[in-house]
Design an enzyme around this catalytic site. Structure first.
Site, PDB file in Angstrom:
ATOM      1  N   SER A  47       0.867  -1.188   0.000  1.00  0.00           N
ATOM      2  CA  SER A  47       0.000   0.000   0.000  1.00  0.00           C
ATOM      3  C   SER A  47       0.900   1.233   0.000  1.00  0.00           C
ATOM      4  O   SER A  47       2.076   1.145   0.384  1.00  0.00           O
ATOM      5  CB  SER A  47      -0.846  -0.011   1.277  1.00  0.00           C
ATOM      6  OG  SER A  47      -1.539   1.208   1.430  1.00  0.00           O
ATOM      7  N   TYR A  85      -1.935  -0.760  11.026  1.00  0.00           N
ATOM      8  CA  TYR A  85      -2.019  -1.165   9.608  1.00  0.00           C
ATOM      9  C   TYR A  85      -0.753  -0.778   8.863  1.00  0.00           C
ATOM     10  O   TYR A  85      -0.173  -1.587   8.118  1.00  0.00           O
ATOM     11  CB  TYR A  85      -3.252  -0.510   8.981  1.00  0.00           C
ATOM     12  CG  TYR A  85      -3.446  -0.826   7.509  1.00  0.00           C
ATOM     13  CD1 TYR A  85      -3.866  -2.076   7.089  1.00  0.00           C
ATOM     14  CD2 TYR A  85      -3.224   0.151   6.527  1.00  0.00           C
ATOM     15  CE1 TYR A  85      -4.062  -2.362   5.740  1.00  0.00           C
ATOM     16  CE2 TYR A  85      -3.415  -0.117   5.182  1.00  0.00           C
ATOM     17  CZ  TYR A  85      -3.829  -1.381   4.790  1.00  0.00           C
ATOM     18  OH  TYR A  85      -4.014  -1.653   3.447  1.00  0.00           O
TER      19      TYR A  85
HETATM   20  P1  NDP Z   1     -11.222  -6.356   0.065  1.00  0.00           P
HETATM   21  O1  NDP Z   1     -11.667  -6.292   1.498  1.00  0.00           O
HETATM   22  O2  NDP Z   1     -12.225  -6.129  -0.996  1.00  0.00           O
HETATM   23  O3  NDP Z   1     -10.479  -7.753  -0.206  1.00  0.00           O
HETATM   24  C1  NDP Z   1      -9.688  -8.380   0.757  1.00  0.00           C
HETATM   25  C2  NDP Z   1      -9.516  -9.830   0.378  1.00  0.00           C
HETATM   26  O4  NDP Z   1      -8.697 -10.472   1.368  1.00  0.00           O
HETATM   27  C3  NDP Z   1     -10.841 -10.577   0.334  1.00  0.00           C
HETATM   28  O5  NDP Z   1     -10.859 -11.426  -0.777  1.00  0.00           O
HETATM   29  C4  NDP Z   1     -10.819 -11.387   1.626  1.00  0.00           C
HETATM   30  O6  NDP Z   1     -11.528 -12.599   1.437  1.00  0.00           O
HETATM   31  C5  NDP Z   1      -9.333 -11.654   1.767  1.00  0.00           C
HETATM   32  N1  NDP Z   1      -8.977 -12.015   3.129  1.00  0.00           N
HETATM   33  C6  NDP Z   1      -9.086 -11.281   4.245  1.00  0.00           C
HETATM   34  N2  NDP Z   1      -8.677 -11.985   5.315  1.00  0.00           N
HETATM   35  C7  NDP Z   1      -8.314 -13.207   4.852  1.00  0.00           C
HETATM   36  C8  NDP Z   1      -7.809 -14.376   5.454  1.00  0.00           C
HETATM   37  N3  NDP Z   1      -7.598 -14.443   6.774  1.00  0.00           N
HETATM   38  N4  NDP Z   1      -7.546 -15.443   4.675  1.00  0.00           N
HETATM   39  C9  NDP Z   1      -7.774 -15.393   3.351  1.00  0.00           C
HETATM   40  N5  NDP Z   1      -8.216 -14.309   2.714  1.00  0.00           N
HETATM   41  C10 NDP Z   1      -8.498 -13.233   3.460  1.00  0.00           C
HETATM   42  O7  NDP Z   1     -10.055  -5.301  -0.027  1.00  0.00           O
HETATM   43  P2  NDP Z   1      -8.967  -4.930  -1.165  1.00  0.00           P
HETATM   44  O8  NDP Z   1      -9.234  -5.618  -2.429  1.00  0.00           O
HETATM   45  O9  NDP Z   1      -8.870  -3.465  -1.137  1.00  0.00           O
HETATM   46  O10 NDP Z   1      -7.643  -5.503  -0.483  1.00  0.00           O
HETATM   47  C11 NDP Z   1      -6.686  -6.279  -1.144  1.00  0.00           C
HETATM   48  C12 NDP Z   1      -5.302  -5.850  -0.714  1.00  0.00           C
HETATM   49  O11 NDP Z   1      -5.067  -4.528  -1.183  1.00  0.00           O
HETATM   50  C13 NDP Z   1      -5.078  -5.815   0.800  1.00  0.00           C
HETATM   51  O12 NDP Z   1      -3.821  -6.382   1.091  1.00  0.00           O
HETATM   52  C14 NDP Z   1      -5.087  -4.337   1.111  1.00  0.00           C
HETATM   53  O13 NDP Z   1      -4.350  -4.040   2.259  1.00  0.00           O
HETATM   54  C15 NDP Z   1      -4.477  -3.776  -0.154  1.00  0.00           C
HETATM   55  N6  NDP Z   1      -4.733  -2.355  -0.386  1.00  0.00           N
HETATM   56  C16 NDP Z   1      -6.020  -1.886  -0.520  1.00  0.00           C
HETATM   57  C17 NDP Z   1      -6.249  -0.532  -0.654  1.00  0.00           C
HETATM   58  C18 NDP Z   1      -7.639   0.031  -0.694  1.00  0.00           C
HETATM   59  O14 NDP Z   1      -7.801   1.253  -0.536  1.00  0.00           O
HETATM   60  N7  NDP Z   1      -8.671  -0.773  -0.908  1.00  0.00           N
HETATM   61  C19 NDP Z   1      -5.146   0.428  -0.752  1.00  0.00           C
HETATM   62  C20 NDP Z   1      -3.837  -0.175  -0.671  1.00  0.00           C
HETATM   63  C21 NDP Z   1      -3.662  -1.509  -0.493  1.00  0.00           C
HETATM   64  P3  NDP Z   1     -12.454 -13.345   2.520  1.00  0.00           P
HETATM   65  O15 NDP Z   1     -13.071 -12.275   3.379  1.00  0.00           O
HETATM   66  O16 NDP Z   1     -13.443 -14.077   1.665  1.00  0.00           O
HETATM   67  O17 NDP Z   1     -11.522 -14.258   3.242  1.00  0.00           O
END
Ligand code: NDP
Length: 240
Positions: free
Chosen positions: A133, A146
């Protein structure tokens, strides 16, 4: 014949789901991991093995990767994307939220790496793409724990890149600014959530997750002797 296997963690929503759709459209076999299996299956992608795996479970990640490799051949890339953002102040945030972020955002990335790296080293090829990020490069209000996890992703990725570069393995860090996904929804402090939404609006909105998926695919598509070490991208209106 499919393009080689790519593993994507956190493929059930947001950036992971967009990346799964894009790599699928480019002909790749996929291993899609998340806790919400039904959301993975709803994507309806061909040659995609969907497994309900919590990335904090090291053995489960390894088992799923072996199953996918038995079916589709060696993993040519992994996108370690699963993550949670639980914003709060260190003074009063429930400590369990720190545990969860450290377990998912840091240990989950390490588990993904360990599941594919021995095979990549043996073959002398492969790409590890870690989703960090801009909060892995600079700090933001209410982000302390975070930010700690995302600085860790930047640091471990760069150190890993140095370790495996001589073996022909590429390590890429993707550092987006705000992206329109479910990420904020898990923060428990309603006031912080409202402030964050207001901040996003003041920046003219957040990135579409498909833009981040395109950046991931751009890095992967380079010739094997080219490593895009890091991509930092954010909405133009995002000042901080
Ligand atoms: P979402 O919340 O839409 O997606 C997060 C994903 O992570 C989901 O598919 C969720 O699936 C999965 N996840 C969470 N916990 C677990 C776990 N314990 N085991 C397996 N899977 C898990 O958010 P984003 O798409 O935004 O996030 C994706 C990445 O991008 C993250 O690492 C985030 O930190 C990063 N990011 C996002 C930004 C933003 O503004 N959105 C900015 C910068 C970075 P499920 O709940 O089904 O397990």
């Amino acid at each position: 014949m499919s393009q080689p296997l790519i593993v994507i963690t956190g493929a059930s929503s947001g950036i992971g789901a967009a990346t799964a759709r894009l790599f699928s459209a480019q002909g790749h076999a996929l291993l899609l991991l998340a806790r919400r299996l039904e959301k993975l299956e709803e994507l309806g992608l061909p040659d995609a093995l969907c497994r309900k795996v919590d990335v904090t479970d090291r053995d489960a990640v390894g088992t799923a990767v072996r199953e996918a490799e038995d079916r589709f051949g060696p993993a040519d890339a992994i996108v370690n994307n699963a993550g949670v953002m639980l914003l709060g102040l260190i003074a009063d945030q429930p400590a369990q939220e720190w545990d969860r972020m450290i377990d998912v955002n840091v240990k989950g990335v390490l588990h993904g790496i360990r599941a594919v790296l021995p095979g990549m080293l043996a073959r002398g090829t492969g790409t590890i793409i870690n989703v960090s990020s801009v909060a892995g490069r600079k700090t933001y209000p209410n982000h302390a724990a975070y930010v700690g996890t995302k600085f860790a992703v930047h640091a471990l990725s760069e150190n890993l890149r140095e370790e495996v570069a001589p073996s022909g393995i590429r390590v890429v860090t993707i550092a987006p600014g705000a992206v329109e996904t479910e990420l904020l929804s898990h923060t428990s402090n309603e006031r912080i959530k409202e402030d964050y939404e207001a901040w996003k609006r003041s920046a003219g909105g957040a990135l579409d997750p498909r833009i981040v998926a395109e950046a991931i695919a751009y890095a992967y598509r380079q010739p094997p002797d080219v490593t895009v070490r890091e991509i930092v991208l954010a909405a133009t209106g995002q000042q901080a």
